[in-house]
Design a protein around this motif. Structure first.
Motif, mmCIF file in Angstrom:
data_model
loop_
_atom_site.group_PDB
_atom_site.id
_atom_site.type_symbol
_atom_site.label_atom_id
_atom_site.label_comp_id
_atom_site.label_asym_id
_atom_site.label_seq_id
_atom_site.Cartn_x
_atom_site.Cartn_y
_atom_site.Cartn_z
ATOM 1 N N ARG A 31 1.070 -0.989 -0.050
ATOM 2 C CA ARG A 31 -0.392 0.400 0.125
ATOM 3 C C ARG A 31 1.222 1.390 0.400
ATOM 4 N NH1 ARG A 31 -4.149 0.884 5.149
ATOM 5 N NH2 ARG A 31 -4.407 -1.106 3.944
ATOM 6 N N ARG A 32 2.169 1.715 0.852
ATOM 7 C CA ARG A 32 2.815 2.294 0.906
ATOM 8 C C ARG A 32 3.532 2.070 -0.428
ATOM 9 N NH1 ARG A 32 8.105 2.975 3.123
ATOM 10 N NH2 ARG A 32 7.796 0.384 4.131
ATOM 11 N N ALA A 33 4.058 1.870 -1.261
ATOM 12 C CA ALA A 33 4.569 1.799 -2.419
ATOM 13 C C ALA A 33 4.056 2.019 -3.862
ATOM 14 C CB ALA A 33 5.212 0.269 -3.124
ATOM 15 N N HIS A 34 2.376 1.929 -2.614
ATOM 16 C CA HIS A 34 2.120 2.055 -4.701
ATOM 17 C C HIS A 34 1.355 3.612 -4.474
ATOM 18 C CE1 HIS A 34 -2.204 1.865 -6.974
ATOM 19 N NE2 HIS A 34 -2.920 2.744 -6.110
ATOM 20 N N ALA A 35 0.676 3.891 -2.513
ATOM 21 C CA ALA A 35 0.489 5.596 -2.646
ATOM 22 C C ALA A 35 2.280 5.968 -3.324
ATOM 23 C CB ALA A 35 0.825 5.773 -1.117
ATOM 24 N N LYS A 36 3.255 6.226 -3.110
ATOM 25 C CA LYS A 36 4.411 7.278 -3.053
ATOM 26 C C LYS A 36 4.206 6.702 -5.061
ATOM 27 C CE LYS A 36 8.927 7.194 -2.770
ATOM 28 N NZ LYS A 36 10.141 6.455 -1.768
ATOM 29 N N ALA A 37 4.331 5.737 -5.780
ATOM 30 C CA ALA A 37 4.211 5.960 -7.321
ATOM 31 C C ALA A 37 3.216 6.548 -7.812
ATOM 32 C CB ALA A 37 4.485 4.175 -7.491
ATOM 33 N N GLU A 38 2.091 6.591 -6.871
ATOM 34 C CA GLU A 38 0.858 7.712 -7.842
ATOM 35 C C GLU A 38 0.973 8.974 -7.305
ATOM 36 O OE1 GLU A 38 -1.757 6.131 -9.765
ATOM 37 O OE2 GLU A 38 -0.510 4.282 -9.650
ATOM 38 N N ARG A 39 1.559 9.726 -7.015
ATOM 39 C CA ARG A 39 1.678 10.787 -5.574
ATOM 40 C C ARG A 39 1.754 11.835 -7.044
ATOM 41 N NH1 ARG A 39 7.189 8.919 -5.520
ATOM 42 N NH2 ARG A 39 8.666 10.653 -5.778
ATOM 43 N N LYS A 40 0.840 13.011 -7.183
ATOM 44 C CA LYS A 40 0.945 14.025 -8.100
ATOM 45 C C LYS A 40 0.268 14.946 -7.748
ATOM 46 C CE LYS A 40 -3.047 11.935 -9.878
ATOM 47 N NZ LYS A 40 -3.939 11.615 -11.864
ATOM 48 N N VAL A 41 0.602 16.060 -8.353
ATOM 49 C CA VAL A 41 -0.088 17.694 -7.685
ATOM 50 C C VAL A 41 -0.950 18.125 -9.555
ATOM 51 C CG1 VAL A 41 -0.156 19.843 -6.795
ATOM 52 C CG2 VAL A 41 0.616 18.100 -5.878
ATOM 53 N N THR A 42 -2.035 18.384 -9.471
ATOM 54 C CA THR A 42 -2.569 18.845 -10.219
ATOM 55 C C THR A 42 -3.274 20.124 -9.911
ATOM 56 O OG1 THR A 42 -4.252 17.535 -10.547
ATOM 57 C CG2 THR A 42 -3.148 16.663 -11.865
ATOM 58 N N ILE A 43 -3.285 21.452 -11.767
ATOM 59 C CA ILE A 43 -3.908 22.538 -11.251
ATOM 60 C C ILE A 43 -4.755 22.342 -12.461
ATOM 61 C CG2 ILE A 43 -3.651 24.922 -10.097
ATOM 62 C CD1 ILE A 43 -0.898 24.571 -8.935
ATOM 63 N N THR A 44 -6.038 22.700 -12.668
ATOM 64 C CA THR A 44 -6.720 22.640 -13.233
ATOM 65 C C THR A 44 -7.881 23.984 -13.152
ATOM 66 O OG1 THR A 44 -8.747 20.789 -12.594
ATOM 67 C CG2 THR A 44 -6.564 20.517 -13.803
ATOM 68 N N PRO A 45 -8.010 24.860 -14.489
ATOM 69 C CA PRO A 45 -9.389 26.092 -14.248
ATOM 70 C C PRO A 45 -10.390 25.021 -13.344
ATOM 71 C CG PRO A 45 -7.986 26.122 -16.192
ATOM 72 C CD PRO A 45 -7.762 24.584 -15.632
ATOM 73 N N ASP A 46 -11.460 26.194 -12.818
ATOM 74 C CA ASP A 46 -12.718 25.746 -12.000
ATOM 75 C C ASP A 46 -13.930 25.866 -13.483
ATOM 76 O OD1 ASP A 46 -15.287 25.078 -10.770
ATOM 77 O OD2 ASP A 46 -14.457 25.756 -9.204
#
Length: 520
Positions: free
Chosen positions: A228-243
């Motif tokens: 679970r910890r490895a999966h969460a680390k592999a899926e980390r990301k930050v996105t910023i999009t217009p509403d």
């Protein structure tokens, strides 16, 4: 299967001549009155009777959800069986050798087979049918089908507790998602142990329930926490999009491991609470401004109360003459200073002989916050410490010493694995509070307020507010005496571990000022 629903009776129907006879008979029969008339008697029931009705309806709804999800799974299997039979009939004698069959199978899995040759598969047909019946989008219909498969094959014992009304659909979904990474060989053990915990304990809040499920997974399949910890680390990301719905706004979304996300959340919350109580912004506004301040490299949030915005900002002090000093040695001296004075205290100007007389502002109220309106840095002033972010982690000493890998618990997060606990323990910012039985025995049981060790033990033992269904953190709750403390006879409600528990302020007031009792 038809999804048509009989139309309602016409407002101008005359003796059923222009209306549906089904609806005419329904209205004419006394024992089939409309539902609102049947339930109108609830208005005359007492709170005790209504409580029983609420509990009964909740249990009935859970049983109905079990049957709904089971039906969705059975429908999918029927459609899939018919689809496979259709393909078999259409492809009879088409594959005269193994190579031709392998090519066709590869084409099917790579979606290169013409879609209209065999039509939608069983899952797609079931999704469409369930979506039409329940008027839900395809995503929700698919979730119901997968949940039905899980309660029939993966989690039959836990599904049985749903059928009995011991848990609701939401808690079953918690079990489903928290056990995704458990190996198929260990899944039966996890399922039976979770069902045993559900049947052997009172109804748990979602926070306690999630912690229970994670604890079972951690003890039965410890490697699942690492996956679970490895999966969460592999899926980390930050996105910023217009509403899409609010012009001029944007949405910031971050997928982070749980502990990292809690660290960010704690820092934002700490910065948002450093301003004065008179700051006109709401908590949500201050958190938003704190996030922006963090992006600008600031460690404090500027206060916008009347005092801070009207008091003139002091001018920076002139830089001292460094002609006869070594700047490097001065920096080292500041960094190694052991002065523990309050950073909010301003030095008395009269103590510095080189102080330049400033205009008198004695009529203005004194400001003691850490915002930049009143903490303009000077060349020799140390930077105020950043707003502290606190995360409470509970772990056994044996885990910290490496003797075992028992999981720990992080407030606001849940169960964390032993590797993460030991990694946190060696961080410079980590502070430890040890709790032993000797400390509990030495602490006074006759005084009203518990000591630091008893408070920490109460928080560690109950994890969150103990009111049924409440998920508020224990560390932000009040310490309550289960048997009320008697100041004249302290032995009747002693300050002992078995008589202390966390209650959030809301539920603490409910217990204090109403007839609710949680003691014999």
């Amino acid at each position: 299967m038809s999804t048509e629903i009989p139309p309602p009776p016409s407002a101008h129907a005359d003796d059923g001549a222009h209306g549906d006879p089904h609806w005419t008979d329904l209205i004419a029969t006394d024992d089939t009155l409309p539902v609102p008339d049947r339930l109108r008697g609830d208005e005359h029931l007492t709170a005790t009777d209504l409580t029983e009705i609420i509990a009964h309806c909740a249990s009935t709804r859970a049983t109905a959800m079990f049957r709904l999800m089971q039906a969705a799974s059975l429908m999918y299997e029927e459609y899939e069986e018919n689809h496979q039979q259709k393909i078999a009939e259409a492809t009879t004698n088409h594959y005269d050798n193994l190579e031709t069959f392998a090519d066709a199978l590869t084409a099917h899995h790579t979606d290169t087979t013409p879609y209209d040759q065999h039509g939608p598969d069983g899952l797609e047909q079931a999704i469409a049918q369930i979506g039409a019946v329940l008027s839900v989008p395809p995503r929700k219909a698919r979730e119901l089908i997968l949940a039905g498969d899980a309660l029939r094959y993966r989690l039959p014992w836990t599904g049985g507790t749903l059928a009995q009304g011991r848990i609701d659909e939401h808690r079953f979904q918690i079990v489903l998602t928290r056990t995704t990474l458990v190996t198929p060989e260990l899944m039966p053990q996890v399922d039976s142990r979770i069902a045993e915990q559900i049947l052997g304990r009172d109804t748990m809040s979602t926070a306690r329930f999630t912690a229970m499920v994670d604890a079972v997974v951690a003890t039965t399949d410890p490697a699942a926490l690492h996956r679970r910890r490895a999966h969460a680390k592999a899926e980390r990301k930050v996105t910023i999009t217009p509403d899409r719905f609010v012009p001029g706004q944007s949405r910031l979304t971050a997928n982070l491991p749980e502990l990292d996300a809690e660290l960010v959340n704690a820092r934002i919350e700490a910065m948002a609470t450093t301003v004065h109580p008179d700051d006109p912004r709401t908590r949500e506004h201050r958190r938003s401004d704190a996030l922006l301040a963090m992006s600008e490299g600031r460690t404090h949030l500027d206060c916008q109360c009347h005092t801070c915005t009207t008091t003139p900002t002091p001018a920076p002090a002139p830089a001292p003459d460094d002609s006869n000093s070594d700047s490097d040695s001065a920096a080292t001296e500041i960094g190694s200073s052991t002065d523990q004075s309050d950073p909010t205290e301003h030095p008395d100007p009269t103590e510095h002989p080189d102080h330049t007389e400033q205009p008198d502002h004695t009529e203005q109220p004194e400001c003691t916050c850490q915002c930049t309106h009143h903490t303009t840095p000077t060349p020799n002033a140390a930077t105020p410490p950043a707003a502290g972010a606190i995360i409470h982690v509970i772990a056994n000493q044996s885990t910290l010493d490496g003797h075992d890998d028992h999981p720990g618990y992080a407030d606001g997060i849940g169960i964390i694995d032993a590797h993460t606990i030991r990694d946190l323990a060696i961080r410079d910012f980590t502070q430890r509070t040890g709790i032993t039985r000797d400390m509990m025995e030495r602490s006074s049981r006759m005084r009203y307020r518990p000591g630091k060790q008893r408070t920490a033990y109460a928080f560690a033992a109950d994890l969150c507010c103990t009111w049924p269904g409440c998920n508020n953190k224990a560390t932000t709750s009040d310490i309550d005496h289960t048997n009320p403390y008697d100041h004249r006879h302290p032995e009747r409600g002693p300050t002992t571990t078995w008589n202390l528990k966390p209650l959030c302020r809301f539920h603490h007031r409910i217990k204090t000022f109403t007839t609710w009792r949680d003691w014999g």
